[in-house]
Write a protein that holds these residues in place. Structure first.
Motif, PDB file in Angstrom:
ATOM      1  N   GLY A  99      12.271 -34.462   0.142  1.00  0.00           N
ATOM      2  CA  GLY A  99      13.441 -34.977   0.846  1.00  0.00           C
ATOM      3  C   GLY A  99      13.576 -36.477   0.616  1.00  0.00           C
ATOM      4  N   ARG A 100      14.491 -37.093   1.344  1.00  0.00           N
ATOM      5  CA  ARG A 100      14.803 -38.506   1.123  1.00  0.00           C
ATOM      6  C   ARG A 100      13.973 -39.387   2.060  1.00  0.00           C
ATOM      7  N   LEU A 138      19.124 -25.891  -7.098  1.00  0.00           N
ATOM      8  CA  LEU A 138      18.073 -26.915  -7.051  1.00  0.00           C
ATOM      9  C   LEU A 138      17.619 -27.287  -5.649  1.00  0.00           C
ATOM     10  N   GLY A 139      18.112 -26.571  -4.636  1.00  0.00           N
ATOM     11  CA  GLY A 139      17.595 -26.779  -3.283  1.00  0.00           C
ATOM     12  C   GLY A 139      18.466 -27.696  -2.446  1.00  0.00           C
ATOM     13  N   PRO A 140      18.085 -27.881  -1.163  1.00  0.00           N
ATOM     14  CA  PRO A 140      18.852 -28.716  -0.237  1.00  0.00           C
ATOM     15  C   PRO A 140      18.853 -30.177  -0.698  1.00  0.00           C
ATOM     16  N   PHE A 141      19.990 -30.843  -0.505  1.00  0.00           N
ATOM     17  CA  PHE A 141      20.109 -32.231  -0.963  1.00  0.00           C
ATOM     18  C   PHE A 141      20.876 -33.013   0.111  1.00  0.00           C
ATOM     19  N   LEU A 142      22.207 -33.084   0.010  1.00  0.00           N
ATOM     20  CA  LEU A 142      22.978 -33.860   0.982  1.00  0.00           C
ATOM     21  C   LEU A 142      23.031 -33.187   2.355  1.00  0.00           C
ATOM     22  N   GLY A 143      22.763 -31.892   2.399  1.00  0.00           N
ATOM     23  CA  GLY A 143      22.740 -31.191   3.681  1.00  0.00           C
ATOM     24  C   GLY A 143      21.596 -31.659   4.568  1.00  0.00           C
ATOM     25  N   ASP A 193      13.436 -44.132  -3.616  1.00  0.00           N
ATOM     26  CA  ASP A 193      13.619 -42.681  -3.713  1.00  0.00           C
ATOM     27  C   ASP A 193      13.989 -42.312  -5.145  1.00  0.00           C
ATOM     28  N   ASN A 225      29.302 -23.868  -7.594  1.00  0.00           N
ATOM     29  CA  ASN A 225      29.430 -25.263  -7.141  1.00  0.00           C
ATOM     30  C   ASN A 225      29.397 -26.273  -8.288  1.00  0.00           C
ATOM     31  N   LEU A 257      14.199 -23.279  -2.447  1.00  0.00           N
ATOM     32  CA  LEU A 257      14.330 -24.701  -2.088  1.00  0.00           C
ATOM     33  C   LEU A 257      14.296 -25.656  -3.272  1.00  0.00           C
ATOM     34  N   GLY A 258      14.274 -25.114  -4.496  1.00  0.00           N
ATOM     35  CA  GLY A 258      14.382 -25.977  -5.668  1.00  0.00           C
ATOM     36  C   GLY A 258      13.046 -26.312  -6.301  1.00  0.00           C
ATOM     37  N   GLU A 312      25.781 -26.319  -1.542  1.00  0.00           N
ATOM     38  CA  GLU A 312      25.132 -27.107  -2.590  1.00  0.00           C
ATOM     39  C   GLU A 312      23.792 -26.561  -3.064  1.00  0.00           C
ATOM     40  N   TYR A 313      23.100 -25.718  -2.258  1.00  0.00           N
ATOM     41  CA  TYR A 313      21.643 -25.601  -2.439  1.00  0.00           C
ATOM     42  C   TYR A 313      21.188 -24.696  -3.584  1.00  0.00           C
ATOM     43  N   HIS A 317      15.942 -34.201  -4.744  1.00  0.00           N
ATOM     44  CA  HIS A 317      14.974 -35.289  -4.700  1.00  0.00           C
ATOM     45  C   HIS A 317      13.693 -34.904  -5.429  1.00  0.00           C
ATOM     46  N   SER A 358      19.822 -35.033   3.589  1.00  0.00           N
ATOM     47  CA  SER A 358      19.393 -36.405   3.281  1.00  0.00           C
ATOM     48  C   SER A 358      20.033 -37.483   4.144  1.00  0.00           C
ATOM     49  N   ASN A 406      27.380 -38.506   2.148  1.00  0.00           N
ATOM     50  CA  ASN A 406      26.997 -38.050   3.492  1.00  0.00           C
ATOM     51  C   ASN A 406      26.465 -39.189   4.361  1.00  0.00           C
TER      52      ASN A 406
END
Lengths: 393, 393
Positions: free
Chosen positions: B141-142, B227-232, A103, A131, A227-228, B223-224, A140, B234, A310
């Motif tokens: 995503g991851r 740069l968008g969703p990450f740990l929410g 990744d 944040n 969404l980035g 967090e989003y 990612h 992954s 997480n």
């Protein structure tokens, strides 16, 4: 048997010994170590098949103790005589992508860069999001388009909409940019459901490379909310061919800048993992900026702790990059959109004005750091831009 | 030799024949096809080693003509007698992740979902962003945390900050959610620098799975930006074990809803690739919503064309998901944050009130589609939530 000559002042002395994947003329890719201007074939020199592979992954997966042991054996080896058949000139071999990327994550860890981008992308608003000082913001990226230095970059096409245009249009990127970054490579994986603490960083991360996170700013600006970044980044991410072991970077360790507010406990560090690495970016052969890694707000140990807090697993071959490295001064900014302030303050390279990257331009990022005996080098990440191909439209 | 019994009304009749990876008791994982309540070991039945592997990737990489040929051979095979040693009951085998995931992308292709999330995350603002009807919004995503149905989900920890709190805190997610989606799997890769046209979709995409894109809404909300969703997201993405071939979905093809404004030429389609697939989501055994895939604004062919329009390569094993599938009606919403309107309108399941997912809850997503002879099924993607482990804090 031969004794490897290391030129005076070489950035690839015995304090460095970075790993890469190379192919001798007409032969298959394998793992090597760079020493001076030579590459040592590790499978041939050490008689270990883990190095007879087209990526570092199998070796990296063997873990930290093994990395220490091999580094010690290689140090001994190159201090003495090496079998002739195991030594190649770096100019006679082809350098490959050193790892199989699992990744790919890109952080945003420079306060100067995040503030500058905030001002440019969201004029009039607070440059840093609420944040930003609480967590290393990241996202990612596309692992499948991580490529090795020297691979040409085809100018991407896509949707762009300038603020004064009513609707988006399709076409070649008009604001092609670079981002000078450092990338960290996970060797030892961590299982699903487990967080990696900042103290365990060095047991998990094998080494570092230079990264050029090519960016299509017009595509990015139109697509990235909410969404980035996506297509503005996914066309190409170049990395340097030599992976500098974290073990070689001990003398480069420095504290990060003061972090205020104090981070939550899972992001605190007992030991400093800031790194005193000096980057240089050349545009058509002329140095235009010198980003200082030591000014990065978040450390790579904090990035990995956040990435896994997480319970997300990490795999051998995971690559996470720092985000653009920018210092406080204008000539320390690691992206051209900052350096030229959105194109409003062009720079002169080779007698020509530049704001964004034009077809035919070549960008080279290099870096050095203090080593145990003199400075060590990361080599370079190089890329030339080719015109867009719009054949399908 | 044995004749495979297909129960009346089975969703796994000869019109379906989905592929998966299974392990017979005490044996290594391999590729199989589900027929009725049986699994046929393809390596044993067809004598082809490409199926004696722990993922579908090698077979998928053989390309579209080969997929057609194998489907034809399997159809013939299961219509006659199959060697006893090649047939297992689906209840006696262990089902594995069917593919080795290369890159994972998540789109946002439901207008109802994007509008609802816009209202919930950005109250008072326009629910849809200006770009939404011009391009299929998506992000990476991851890939490493894509897991197979049945794998338990450990409630993630991380930073959350409610709007009325001054600073973020660390702890277990308080707003754990699901997203019911469809995922598309790339079989035939496309090289760097090449866009895949909408017309080439079916030559590249091998099949589809159900996806539960588990979402920690409190972590995500904090967090989003930008740069968008990450740990929410992954920590886990669950997929169903059976890959329904695109070839089996021909009878499910329908036009997408009218697209206005007309998309740019690279997103236009000569043939409809909307899909008439009906999903069902059960929460602790009770159906709570029935998301209709046919209402998705962007088609999977448009998603792949967009994903590659910048020249990004795609690889065998790439997974891209549709984003949450939500219809116009409340009981068609594919995420609990929409269904319960941010927790303000709880639903009753098994006599208990629910807004977000609690420890011990189990969520099952299933789906069916019209096939050439009766309906075909996707099976299910199932996950039970376990309490958070905060041992490291």
């Amino acid at each position: 048997m031969t004794r490897i000559d290391i030129p005076d002042g070489s950035l690839f002395g015995v304090a460095n010994l970075p790993y890469g994947v190379f192919a001798p003329p007409g032969a298959a890719p394998r793992v090597g170590v760079r020493v001076g201007d030579s590459v040592v074939d590790l499978a041939a020199a050490l008689g270990d098949d883990v190095f007879a592979r087209p990526s570092l992954n199998a070796f990296m997966a063997q873990g930290h103790e093994r990395w220490v042991e091999v580094r010690s054996r290689v140090t001994e080896l190159v201090g003495g005589e090496v079998p002739d058949a195991a030594v190649f000139g770096v100019d006679e071999v082809e350098l490959h992508l050193p790892i199989e990327v699992a990744d790919y994550v890109d952080f945003y860890a420079s306060e100067h860069h995040a503030s500058n981008l905030g001002r440019l992308f969201r004029p009039g608003a607070e440059p840093l999001m609420p944040n930003w000082k609480h967590l290393p913001v990241g996202y990612h990226g596309r692992a499948g388009t991580v490529i090795v230095s020297g691979t040409d970059i085809v100018r991407p096409c896509g949707q762009r909409k300038a603020p004064d245009e009513d609707a988006p249009t399709y076409g070649a990127c008009r604001r092609l940019d670079i981002e000078a970054e450092l990338g960290f490579i996970v060797g030892t994986p961590s299982p699903l459901g487990t967080a990696v603490s900042t103290a365990d960083f060095a047991r998990h991360v094998f080494g570092a490379v230079l990264v050029n996170d090519w960016s299509a700013r017009d595509i990015q600006a139109w697509e990235y909310v909410p969404l980035g970044p996506f297509l503005g980044k996914s066309f190409a991410t170049s990395i340097s061919p030599w992976v500098v072991p974290l073990l070689a970077l001990e003398p480069a360790r420095v504290p990060t800048p003061a972090q205020d507010p104090e981070p939550l406990p899972y992001l605190r560090e007992d030991e400093p993992w800031g790194l005193d690495i000096e980057l240089s970016v050349s545009w058509n052969g002329q140095e235009v900026t010198r980003p200082p890694y030591r000014e990065m707000y978040w450390s790579p140990a904090q990035m990995l702790a956040h990435l896994t807090v997480n319970g997300a697993s990490s795999r051998t071959g995971d690559l996470y990059a720092s985000g653009t490295i920018s210092g406080e001064e204008k000539n320390q900014r690691g992206a051209f959109i900052e350096l030229t302030w959105g194109g409003k303050e062009p720079v002169t390279v080779g007698g020509e004005e530049r704001s964004f990257v034009l077809d035919g331009d070549e960008v080279v990022i290099s870096a050095t750091a203090p080593g145990t005996t003199g400075r060590i080098g990361f080599g370079e990440v190089r890329g030339r831009v080719l015109p867009a191909t719009e054949s399908r439209r």
